[in-house]
Design a protein around this motif. Sequence first.
Motif, PDB file in Angstrom:
ATOM      1  N   HIS A  70       0.797  -1.246   0.109  1.00  0.00           N
ATOM      2  CA  HIS A  70      -0.006   0.077  -0.067  1.00  0.00           C
ATOM      3  C   HIS A  70       0.800   1.389   0.045  1.00  0.00           C
ATOM      4  CE1 HIS A  70      -3.968  -1.797   1.662  1.00  0.00           C
ATOM      5  NE2 HIS A  70      -3.565  -2.541   0.720  1.00  0.00           N
ATOM      6  N   ALA A  71       1.899   1.325   0.869  1.00  0.00           N
ATOM      7  CA  ALA A  71       2.570   2.595   0.989  1.00  0.00           C
ATOM      8  C   ALA A  71       3.414   2.799  -0.417  1.00  0.00           C
ATOM      9  CB  ALA A  71       3.968   2.340   2.113  1.00  0.00           C
ATOM     10  N   ALA A  72       3.771   1.756  -1.148  1.00  0.00           N
ATOM     11  CA  ALA A  72       4.611   2.068  -2.307  1.00  0.00           C
ATOM     12  C   ALA A  72       3.647   2.485  -3.211  1.00  0.00           C
ATOM     13  CB  ALA A  72       5.184   1.033  -2.917  1.00  0.00           C
ATOM     14  N   PHE A  73       2.279   1.923  -3.281  1.00  0.00           N
ATOM     15  CA  PHE A  73       0.941   2.494  -4.101  1.00  0.00           C
ATOM     16  C   PHE A  73       0.785   3.900  -4.034  1.00  0.00           C
ATOM     17  CE2 PHE A  73      -3.361   3.051  -4.756  1.00  0.00           C
ATOM     18  CZ  PHE A  73      -3.771   2.521  -6.131  1.00  0.00           C
ATOM     19  N   TYR A  74       0.408   4.080  -2.637  1.00  0.00           N
ATOM     20  CA  TYR A  74       0.352   5.520  -2.389  1.00  0.00           C
ATOM     21  C   TYR A  74       1.246   6.431  -3.017  1.00  0.00           C
ATOM     22  CZ  TYR A  74      -3.832   4.442   0.253  1.00  0.00           C
ATOM     23  OH  TYR A  74      -5.108   3.875   0.338  1.00  0.00           O
ATOM     24  N   SER A  75       2.573   6.399  -2.600  1.00  0.00           N
ATOM     25  CA  SER A  75       3.571   7.176  -2.781  1.00  0.00           C
ATOM     26  C   SER A  75       4.199   7.102  -4.449  1.00  0.00           C
ATOM     27  CB  SER A  75       5.069   6.451  -2.168  1.00  0.00           C
ATOM     28  OG  SER A  75       4.999   6.391  -0.909  1.00  0.00           O
ATOM     29  N   ALA A  76       3.630   5.912  -5.192  1.00  0.00           N
ATOM     30  CA  ALA A  76       3.596   6.200  -6.740  1.00  0.00           C
ATOM     31  C   ALA A  76       2.543   7.256  -7.263  1.00  0.00           C
ATOM     32  CB  ALA A  76       3.694   4.852  -7.271  1.00  0.00           C
ATOM     33  N   SER A  77       1.734   7.592  -6.390  1.00  0.00           N
ATOM     34  CA  SER A  77       0.612   8.469  -6.919  1.00  0.00           C
ATOM     35  C   SER A  77       0.752   9.692  -6.769  1.00  0.00           C
ATOM     36  CB  SER A  77      -0.817   7.995  -6.280  1.00  0.00           C
ATOM     37  OG  SER A  77      -0.970   6.611  -6.187  1.00  0.00           O
ATOM     38  N   ARG A  78       0.592  10.525  -7.553  1.00  0.00           N
ATOM     39  CA  ARG A  78       0.510  12.135  -7.557  1.00  0.00           C
ATOM     40  C   ARG A  78      -0.478  12.735  -6.431  1.00  0.00           C
ATOM     41  NH1 ARG A  78      -0.714  15.165 -11.721  1.00  0.00           N
ATOM     42  NH2 ARG A  78       0.059  16.969 -10.547  1.00  0.00           N
ATOM     43  N   TYR A  79      -1.738  12.038  -6.892  1.00  0.00           N
ATOM     44  CA  TYR A  79      -2.831  12.168  -6.132  1.00  0.00           C
ATOM     45  C   TYR A  79      -3.309  10.923  -5.992  1.00  0.00           C
ATOM     46  CZ  TYR A  79      -2.846  17.350  -7.122  1.00  0.00           C
ATOM     47  OH  TYR A  79      -2.552  18.501  -7.262  1.00  0.00           O
ATOM     48  N   THR A  80      -4.474  10.658  -4.560  1.00  0.00           N
ATOM     49  CA  THR A  80      -5.078   9.578  -4.587  1.00  0.00           C
ATOM     50  C   THR A  80      -6.736   9.994  -4.228  1.00  0.00           C
ATOM     51  OG1 THR A  80      -5.216   7.464  -3.778  1.00  0.00           O
ATOM     52  CG2 THR A  80      -4.957   9.103  -2.058  1.00  0.00           C
ATOM     53  N   LEU A  81      -7.574   9.122  -4.620  1.00  0.00           N
ATOM     54  CA  LEU A  81      -9.165   9.555  -4.420  1.00  0.00           C
ATOM     55  C   LEU A  81      -9.668   8.854  -3.071  1.00  0.00           C
ATOM     56  CD1 LEU A  81     -11.573  10.914  -5.571  1.00  0.00           C
ATOM     57  CD2 LEU A  81     -11.845   8.784  -6.957  1.00  0.00           C
ATOM     58  N   ASN A  82     -10.442   9.674  -2.434  1.00  0.00           N
ATOM     59  CA  ASN A  82     -10.946   9.113  -1.283  1.00  0.00           C
ATOM     60  C   ASN A  82     -12.614   9.023  -1.396  1.00  0.00           C
ATOM     61  OD1 ASN A  82     -11.354   8.185   1.650  1.00  0.00           O
ATOM     62  ND2 ASN A  82     -12.639   9.863   1.773  1.00  0.00           N
ATOM     63  N   VAL A  83     -13.105   7.751  -1.593  1.00  0.00           N
ATOM     64  CA  VAL A  83     -14.653   7.670  -1.889  1.00  0.00           C
ATOM     65  C   VAL A  83     -15.262   6.928  -0.544  1.00  0.00           C
ATOM     66  CG1 VAL A  83     -16.285   6.741  -3.422  1.00  0.00           C
ATOM     67  CG2 VAL A  83     -14.120   7.626  -4.153  1.00  0.00           C
ATOM     68  N   THR A  84     -16.331   7.750  -0.389  1.00  0.00           N
ATOM     69  CA  THR A  84     -17.097   7.291   0.803  1.00  0.00           C
ATOM     70  C   THR A  84     -18.707   6.510   0.526  1.00  0.00           C
ATOM     71  OG1 THR A  84     -16.139   9.092   1.744  1.00  0.00           O
ATOM     72  CG2 THR A  84     -17.847   7.879   3.093  1.00  0.00           C
ATOM     73  N   ARG A  85     -18.871   5.627   1.222  1.00  0.00           N
ATOM     74  CA  ARG A  85     -20.280   4.920   1.017  1.00  0.00           C
ATOM     75  C   ARG A  85     -21.289   5.868   1.484  1.00  0.00           C
ATOM     76  NH1 ARG A  85     -20.162  -1.347   2.946  1.00  0.00           N
ATOM     77  NH2 ARG A  85     -22.479  -1.020   2.002  1.00  0.00           N
ATOM     78  N   ALA A  86     -22.406   5.580   0.862  1.00  0.00           N
ATOM     79  CA  ALA A  86     -23.558   6.490   0.825  1.00  0.00           C
ATOM     80  C   ALA A  86     -24.222   6.618   2.493  1.00  0.00           C
ATOM     81  CB  ALA A  86     -24.905   6.052  -0.008  1.00  0.00           C
ATOM     82  N   ASP A  87     -24.090   5.457   3.179  1.00  0.00           N
ATOM     83  CA  ASP A  87     -24.489   5.328   4.552  1.00  0.00           C
ATOM     84  C   ASP A  87     -23.640   6.245   5.370  1.00  0.00           C
ATOM     85  OD1 ASP A  87     -26.814   3.903   4.177  1.00  0.00           O
ATOM     86  OD2 ASP A  87     -25.817   2.171   4.295  1.00  0.00           O
ATOM     87  N   MET A  88     -22.302   6.407   5.052  1.00  0.00           N
ATOM     88  CA  MET A  88     -21.420   6.978   5.857  1.00  0.00           C
ATOM     89  C   MET A  88     -21.287   8.473   5.598  1.00  0.00           C
ATOM     90  SD  MET A  88     -18.422   4.024   5.920  1.00  0.00           S
ATOM     91  CE  MET A  88     -18.551   2.463   6.222  1.00  0.00           C
ATOM     92  N   ILE A  89     -21.583   8.605   4.283  1.00  0.00           N
ATOM     93  CA  ILE A  89     -21.736  10.111   3.872  1.00  0.00           C
ATOM     94  C   ILE A  89     -22.971  10.790   4.628  1.00  0.00           C
ATOM     95  CG2 ILE A  89     -22.348  11.816   2.024  1.00  0.00           C
ATOM     96  CD1 ILE A  89     -20.688  10.218   0.141  1.00  0.00           C
ATOM     97  N   GLU A  90     -24.152  10.045   4.834  1.00  0.00           N
ATOM     98  CA  GLU A  90     -25.202  10.597   5.652  1.00  0.00           C
ATOM     99  C   GLU A  90     -25.042  10.710   7.101  1.00  0.00           C
ATOM    100  OE1 GLU A  90     -29.789   9.304   6.211  1.00  0.00           O
ATOM    101  OE2 GLU A  90     -28.565   7.964   4.903  1.00  0.00           O
ATOM    102  N   ALA A  91     -24.259  10.074   7.558  1.00  0.00           N
ATOM    103  CA  ALA A  91     -24.274  10.007   9.061  1.00  0.00           C
ATOM    104  C   ALA A  91     -22.904  10.932   9.235  1.00  0.00           C
ATOM    105  CB  ALA A  91     -23.521   8.309   9.653  1.00  0.00           C
ATOM    106  N   GLY A  92     -21.886  11.221   8.485  1.00  0.00           N
ATOM    107  CA  GLY A  92     -20.843  11.768   8.923  1.00  0.00           C
ATOM    108  C   GLY A  92     -19.956  11.407   9.494  1.00  0.00           C
TER     109      GLY A  92
END
Length: 358
Positions: free
Chosen positions: A241-263
Motif C-alpha cells: 500500500h505505501a508504495a502504491f500511494y507514494s507512486a501516486s501524484r494524488y489519490t481519491l477517497n470515496v465514501t459509502r452513501a450511509d457513511m456520507i449521510e452519518a458523517g
Amino acid sequence: MKLVVLGLSLSSSWGNGHATTFRALLSAFAERGHEILFLERDVPWYAGQRDLIDPAFCRLEFYDSVEALEDWRHEIETADAVMVGSYVPDGIAVGHYVQRTARGVTAFYDIDTPVTLAALREGRCDYLSAELIAGYDCYCSFTGGPTLDLLERHYRSPMARALYCSVDASAYRPMDVPKKWDLSYLGTYSPDRQPTLEKLLIEPARLLPDRRFVVAGPQYPDDIDWPANVERIEHLAPHDHAAFYSASRYTLNVTRADMIEAGWSPSVRLFEAAACGTPIISDVWPGLNELLEPNREIIFAWNPEQVIVALHEDRADMGEAARRRILNQHISRNRAAELENWLQEAARMRAQDMAAAE
C-alpha cells in the motif's frame, strides 16, 4: 489487561478493511502491555487469501461455528474484556454467547456503524440487534458525531464512544519510488461508491487521455468500461500500500452513501494515504473538515472539473500537511490509548452498577 477479540478477519486483508484496522489497533494495544487473543471464523474466502498467519502482537486462533466457541469458553469467561466486531459471521449468536459467558467488560467495535444502523432500521442486520447494543457495556464506533447520541438515546447503549480507524505509521510512510499515476484509488468494489468513482476518476480519465490512472481492489464487475489509461490491479496486499500511494501524484477517497449521510466516518484508507504524504482528493461529508482542513490538507471535489483542475497542479505541500496532522492525531498508538481508556471506563461503570444492585 487480557483482551479477547472476535472480529471479521485478522488473517486476511482480501476484500475488507477490517484486517488492517485490527492489525494497527491491536499491535499498538499489545505495545501497551496487554495480552490479546483474536478469534476468527474460519471461512473459505479468507482461508485462501491469508497474508498474516502468525502475528507477533497477539495469539490468532480459528473457530468453525458458534458452537465451537465452547472450546474458548475459559478465555472468554476470564478475560478482562471481550470485544466483538461488526460483520462477524453469525454475529448475533456470537454476541449473545459473549454476553452470557464473559465476566469482564463486553464491547462491540463497529467498523461499519452507518451501514450497521441502516441495516438495523431495515431489519436486515445479521450481526447485531438492538437488544445486543443495550447489552454490550461499550459500543466503540467507527463513526463519531451525532451517531453516538443516537446509540445511547435510541438504542440504549450504556456507553457509546468514537474509535476511529487508525494507521500504523511504521508501515505507512512516504516511499522513494517513481510517480506512476496521476490519480489512484484503492478500494473494494461497492455499488454505492461506484457512481462517485465514475464521476471523480473514470470521467477525468476519459477527458485526460494523456494522464495515468489506477484502480486497485477486488470484486469489480466485468462490464465496467474502463478507459485505456486506467490501470486495474485486482488485489493489493497491505505491504504494497505505501508504495502504491507514494507512486501516486494524488489519490481519491470515496465514501459509502450511509457513511456520507452519518458523517464523521473516516476510512482507514484516508488515514493510510495521508500518512504516506500523498495528496488526497475526496468526496465531501459532515465532519471531514474537522479531520483535515480543506485546500490546505485535502481537496474536496463534487465534479470531474475540480479533479481535472487539481491534476494540473502540484500539491505535494498539501500531502505533507495532511501527513503531519494524521501522525499527530490518528496513528494506532493514539487509538490504542483511547481503546484502553474506553474499556477501563466501561469497567468502572460496570462495577458501579453491580455495587448499586447489591
